[in-house]
Scaffold this motif. Structure first.
Motif, PDB file in Angstrom:
ATOM      1  N   VAL A  82       0.785  -1.215  -0.033  1.00  0.00           N
ATOM      2  CA  VAL A  82      -0.021   0.081  -0.092  1.00  0.00           C
ATOM      3  C   VAL A  82       0.913   1.331   0.126  1.00  0.00           C
ATOM      4  O   VAL A  82       0.438   2.169  -0.861  1.00  0.00           O
ATOM      5  CB  VAL A  82      -0.915   0.045   1.199  1.00  0.00           C
ATOM      6  CG1 VAL A  82      -1.659   1.189   1.095  1.00  0.00           C
ATOM      7  CG2 VAL A  82      -1.969  -1.315   1.252  1.00  0.00           C
ATOM      8  N   ALA A  83       1.766   1.261   0.888  1.00  0.00           N
ATOM      9  CA  ALA A  83       2.947   2.361   1.064  1.00  0.00           C
ATOM     10  C   ALA A  83       4.213   2.031   0.205  1.00  0.00           C
ATOM     11  O   ALA A  83       4.917   1.133   0.837  1.00  0.00           O
ATOM     12  CB  ALA A  83       3.142   2.677   2.368  1.00  0.00           C
ATOM     13  N   ASN A  84       4.168   2.261  -1.020  1.00  0.00           N
ATOM     14  CA  ASN A  84       5.295   1.715  -1.890  1.00  0.00           C
ATOM     15  C   ASN A  84       6.204   2.786  -2.338  1.00  0.00           C
ATOM     16  O   ASN A  84       6.089   4.290  -2.175  1.00  0.00           O
ATOM     17  CB  ASN A  84       4.682   1.441  -3.300  1.00  0.00           C
ATOM     18  CG  ASN A  84       5.362   0.155  -3.611  1.00  0.00           C
ATOM     19  OD1 ASN A  84       6.592  -0.162  -3.139  1.00  0.00           O
ATOM     20  ND2 ASN A  84       5.101  -0.502  -4.585  1.00  0.00           N
ATOM     21  N   GLU A  85       7.481   2.553  -2.223  1.00  0.00           N
ATOM     22  CA  GLU A  85       8.477   3.602  -2.714  1.00  0.00           C
ATOM     23  C   GLU A  85       9.405   3.243  -4.007  1.00  0.00           C
ATOM     24  O   GLU A  85      10.025   2.008  -4.139  1.00  0.00           O
ATOM     25  CB  GLU A  85       9.685   3.607  -1.794  1.00  0.00           C
ATOM     26  CG  GLU A  85      10.800   4.525  -1.984  1.00  0.00           C
ATOM     27  CD  GLU A  85      11.817   4.707  -1.023  1.00  0.00           C
ATOM     28  OE1 GLU A  85      12.932   5.100  -1.059  1.00  0.00           O
ATOM     29  OE2 GLU A  85      11.555   4.166   0.080  1.00  0.00           O
ATOM     30  N   TYR A  86       9.054   4.011  -5.233  1.00  0.00           N
ATOM     31  CA  TYR A  86       9.611   3.653  -6.372  1.00  0.00           C
ATOM     32  C   TYR A  86      10.744   4.316  -6.702  1.00  0.00           C
ATOM     33  O   TYR A  86      11.098   5.444  -6.200  1.00  0.00           O
ATOM     34  CB  TYR A  86       8.564   4.040  -7.466  1.00  0.00           C
ATOM     35  CG  TYR A  86       7.047   3.577  -7.332  1.00  0.00           C
ATOM     36  CD1 TYR A  86       6.007   4.726  -7.748  1.00  0.00           C
ATOM     37  CD2 TYR A  86       6.606   2.463  -6.918  1.00  0.00           C
ATOM     38  CE1 TYR A  86       4.660   4.150  -7.560  1.00  0.00           C
ATOM     39  CE2 TYR A  86       5.260   2.245  -6.676  1.00  0.00           C
ATOM     40  CZ  TYR A  86       4.340   2.980  -7.089  1.00  0.00           C
ATOM     41  OH  TYR A  86       3.241   2.760  -6.738  1.00  0.00           O
ATOM     42  N   LEU A  87      11.649   3.599  -7.429  1.00  0.00           N
ATOM     43  CA  LEU A  87      12.899   4.335  -7.956  1.00  0.00           C
ATOM     44  C   LEU A  87      12.696   4.619  -9.355  1.00  0.00           C
ATOM     45  O   LEU A  87      12.454   3.894 -10.250  1.00  0.00           O
ATOM     46  CB  LEU A  87      14.071   3.588  -7.831  1.00  0.00           C
ATOM     47  CG  LEU A  87      15.474   4.170  -8.154  1.00  0.00           C
ATOM     48  CD1 LEU A  87      15.632   5.242  -7.315  1.00  0.00           C
ATOM     49  CD2 LEU A  87      16.525   3.258  -8.019  1.00  0.00           C
ATOM     50  N   LEU A  88      12.873   6.004  -9.726  1.00  0.00           N
ATOM     51  CA  LEU A  88      12.623   6.342 -10.953  1.00  0.00           C
ATOM     52  C   LEU A  88      14.151   6.798 -11.678  1.00  0.00           C
ATOM     53  O   LEU A  88      14.501   7.888 -10.779  1.00  0.00           O
ATOM     54  CB  LEU A  88      11.443   7.760 -11.082  1.00  0.00           C
ATOM     55  CG  LEU A  88      11.358   8.456 -12.333  1.00  0.00           C
ATOM     56  CD1 LEU A  88      10.587   7.340 -13.313  1.00  0.00           C
ATOM     57  CD2 LEU A  88      10.617   9.582 -12.344  1.00  0.00           C
ATOM     58  N   LEU A  89      14.536   6.298 -12.619  1.00  0.00           N
ATOM     59  CA  LEU A  89      15.597   6.650 -13.187  1.00  0.00           C
ATOM     60  C   LEU A  89      15.582   7.522 -14.557  1.00  0.00           C
ATOM     61  O   LEU A  89      14.507   7.012 -15.364  1.00  0.00           O
ATOM     62  CB  LEU A  89      16.372   5.413 -13.616  1.00  0.00           C
ATOM     63  CG  LEU A  89      16.806   4.662 -12.049  1.00  0.00           C
ATOM     64  CD1 LEU A  89      17.430   3.240 -12.472  1.00  0.00           C
ATOM     65  CD2 LEU A  89      17.536   5.222 -11.171  1.00  0.00           C
TER      66      LEU A  89
END
Length: 491
Positions: A82-89
């Motif tokens: 639900v609480a997610n952390e994405y890595l945008l490159l």
């Protein structure tokens, strides 16, 4: 007795004048170093794009759409955290921003298919325990790869994900569920397709046009049309860990170029398992270790001159070594990191040494091919070229020999390619909309509303933080308020 100082002509004859009589040349090719430096500068000028307010707003609109879509994917079956952390490159998978195999990917070209490309790592599972080195089950895998048993997780997680696992029954009657990268990718693609179908049934004003959705191996590639821009998002399902893997623990004991520039805590803040297997591994079970988050931190310590040269060299080898797909831009990135460890920082900081850096990277790559040896930067005992045949490495080594014999001509070709891509982009923009594109949450009213301010802020973040990690914290129940983190700063 006083002696008169030597005249200029006498000084030159005595060797007192340090200025070389001839322009500096590359011994192998005869190319003028000054000319190579200018060609690299010209490539950089055309390759680096500046974003105006319109383009910044289009970037925000596409990003907003992708995160809204992922929020809806989470709601489908509650599989994603639900609480997610994405890595945008910045840069797509084909640009080597992540260590993934390129042989299963369709060929996309900037200018022809897209204008800007991004890679988004989306954790399907998170295991965030910093208290001890993370020990993975590598008994069945080649170095730098691992299977992942769901026994590390609670019963609720196993229940949600067991349809995306391969099942192994033990002699003692116990059942072990191994998280399957191929099944996870299939589920992810199907879920994204369902969500996009629903979104397109109820289009909103200013919503991006989904021009293409393709599953490339274990990666989902989405091309969005936003105003006059086309954005490629390579979305990769991953497993996210905090801490550091035990198999890479010895790497921390060595001296590195980033020592004293950034803290060890920044470098070892986390790692991923990405959906890729070794040459002889089981595709359904094997994941590859990825240090993408650490690499973002290390890039802070690399000089702009070396980074620009790396981009130029990458443009040359992507075209030249595309068939067969044995060499990835990620191999070149690894060689650059090894070079940073090997060479003095003040040497690599010289702005007028770009030509030497280019020739050195080509030499390094050719050396790796001839010896069929390219150690992973974080796990040096892992040879990333070990699986290649002698015929393949020699074929690529001969191709690189042609580059080394005439680097100026190959740089000119790379410049022409990037200029052609820019012309295609400009032509599309002229034919496309010339008015401001509101985001899906905007009513298209007052231009001084928050979306406009956010666009300006985003433009500032993009221009001030090239190549840096952009983490996004998003609540699927309120996708209108994403929170950005660039490295350790929150926005």
């Amino acid at each position: 007795m006083k002696m008169a100082a030597p005249t200029a002509s006498k000084a030159a004859s005595l060797g007192c004048n340090n200025k070389p009589a001839f322009p500096e040349l590359d011994f192998r090719s005869g190319a003028r170093v000054e000319e190579l430096n200018k060609l690299i500068q010209e490539f950089t000028k055309h390759d680096q794009r500046e974003y105006d307010d319109q383009r910044a707003l289009e970037i925000h609109t596409a990003k907003d759409f992708i995160f809204s879509m992922l929020g809806m994917v989470q709601k489908l079956d509650q599989k994603l955290p639900v609480a997610n952390e994405y890595l945008l490159l910045s840069g797509g998978v084909r640009e080597g921003v992540v260590d993934l195999d390129l042989d299963e990917l369709n060929v996309y070209a900037r200018g022809t298919d897209y204008d800007m490309d991004f890679t988004l790592l989306v954790p399907a599972l998170k295991l965030h325990d910093r208290n001890q080195p993370v020990t993975l089950d590598m008994r069945h895998s080649a170095l730098c790869h691992s299977w992942l048993s769901l026994r590390l997780f609670d019963e609720g997680t196993i229940s949600k994900w067991k349809d995306c696992c391969t099942i192994v029954d033990h002699i003692n009657g116990a059942t072990n569920y191994f998280f399957s990268p191929t099944k996870v990718a299939d589920w992810f693609y199907d879920s994204i397709s369902i969500v996009l179908s629903e979104i397109q049934k109820k289009p909103q004003r200013g919503m991006p046009k989904v021009e293409k959705v393709e599953k490339n191996g274990t990666i989902i590639s989405i091309i969005l049309g936003v105003g006059s821009s086309r954005m490629l998002y390579d979305i990769v399902p991953v497993v996210s860990f905090k801490g550091w893997p035990a198999v890479a623990q010895s790497w921390l004991m060595e001296n590195h170029f980033w020592d004293g520039k950034i803290t060890e805590e920044e470098v070892i803040s986390g790692f991923y398992l990405v959906p890729a297997c070794s040459y002889k591994g089981k595709k359904d079970n094997e994941w590859r270790l990825s240090f993408a988050r650490s690499e973002v931190q290390l890039k802070k310590c690399i000089s702009s001159s070396l980074m620009q040269t790396y981009q130029a060299c990458k443009a040359i080898i992507i075209k030249l070594l595309s068939r067969p797909k044995a060499i990835s831009p990620y191999h070149l990135r690894s060689m650059m990191l090894w070079a940073c460890d090997r060479l003095p920082a003040n040497y690599l900081a010289q702005e007028d040494y770009a030509a030497h850096f280019l020739l050195g990277l080509i030499d390094d790559l050719q050396h790796c091919l001839v010896n069929k040896m390219c150690p992973n930067y974080f796990i040096p005992q892992c040879n990333m070229l070990e699986h290649l045949s002698e015929e393949t490495v020699m074929l690529h080594a001969r191709k690189l020999s042609s580059v080394r014999s005439d680097p100026a001509e190959h740089l000119r070709t790379a410049i022409e390619h990037v200029k052609a891509a820019n012309r295609l982009t400009l032509e599309l923009q002229r034919r496309g909309s010339t008015t401001s594109i509101p985001s899906p949450q905007s009513d298209g009213g007052d231009p001084n509303q928050p979306d406009d301010r956010l666009a300006k802020k985003l433009q500032q973040l993009v221009t001030e933080n090239p190549g840096k990690s952009i983490s996004v914290f998003i609540n699927p129940d309120d996708v209108t308020r994403p929170h950005f983190r660039i490295d350790d700063k929150f926005f």
